[in-house]
Motif scaffolding. Sequence first.
Motif: not given
Length: 351
Positions: A312, A342-343, A345-346, A349-350
């Motif tokens: 990111f 955003v990064a 959170a991503s 979640s992954r």
Amino acid sequence: MPSLNHPTESLVDLYSDTKSRPSRGMREAMANAVVGDEQHFEDPTVTALVGRCASLLGHEDAIFLPSGTMANEIAVLVHCQPGDEIIAHATSHLLNFEGGAPAALAGVMTRSVDGALGMFDADTLSAAIRPQARHLPVSRLVSIEQTTNLGGGAVWPLDTLADISVVARDAGMAVHVDGARLMNAAVASGTSPAAYGALCDTLYLDFTKGLGAPFGAVLAGSRETIQHAWRWKQRLGGSMRQAGIMAAACVYALDHNVERLADDHRNAAMLASELAGIGGIKIEPVHTNMVYLDVSATGMSASAFNDALTPFSIRMSVQGPARLRAVLHLDVDIVAIEKVKVAVASVVSRR
Ligand SMILES: *Cc1c(COP(=O)(O)O)cnc(C)c1O
């Protein structure tokens, strides 16, 4: 207009405020600097910078140095004799990140003390001061970090510093302030740098952190102390020539980059509140321009988490097995903060 900052232009670099880069205006000021031979006091830009810093910091005199590390070490060298002991927080830069220089250069003993947020109180200092006895090292210098770095960017309250100063002076000790982020403390607390300066024997300002210069620190103290510092600067190879090019960046930083530190503090608070809303991320209280994240609940190590941010174009620093630090500075704007949110959170979640 060509980029000044190739090749990392798109990187959101939260590794440290040392990653802030000289702006175009700063570079112009450097290019236009009037210069002379610094070590013969013939560089008018350096002379102007140190004069300005001496009064800003409330001391008689000041000296221009290449780095904050050299400022800390010269402070140790002017205050201590070999075999003396210095007292500092266990997390301090002086004890951890200066290559063992207090021992290697000054031959001093170090004694670390603990306390929340990288700070300690006068009672803790009192308890660490050695009684006077032939068998014991002489407690000679106490060093405090304003703001605390690994302590979370916290600001030492003036009252605590005043108490520390009284205890130290009663014991015949000198007080040094590692002001790598002194202006962050001043801006966040509304306290003048000179008020901090009045409580210590030496303090310095670093220009390569949030102030955005490529180089430089100014150490302030009494005329006698600074004269002594000059001998060490000479011995260490820190005496310079046309250093006005560098001093011009520092003068520019004082003119343009001090008040805006409040933006970094506001951005740090904003980033913290954005990240606190993401499950698995724990945020330490924010004091100035640093956000500390605990990612243990994600099951990832701090270094794996930081690696996962790389795609990111985001970088933080690893400060513990599950502790990351994000430092806000003049190259990180609100758009970047959104990108970080955003990064993170991503990544969470992954996982
Ligand atoms: C960065 C830093 C230093 C050293 O400053 P340099 O200019 O990088 O040598 C000293 N103390 C603290 C608390 C720092 O954060």
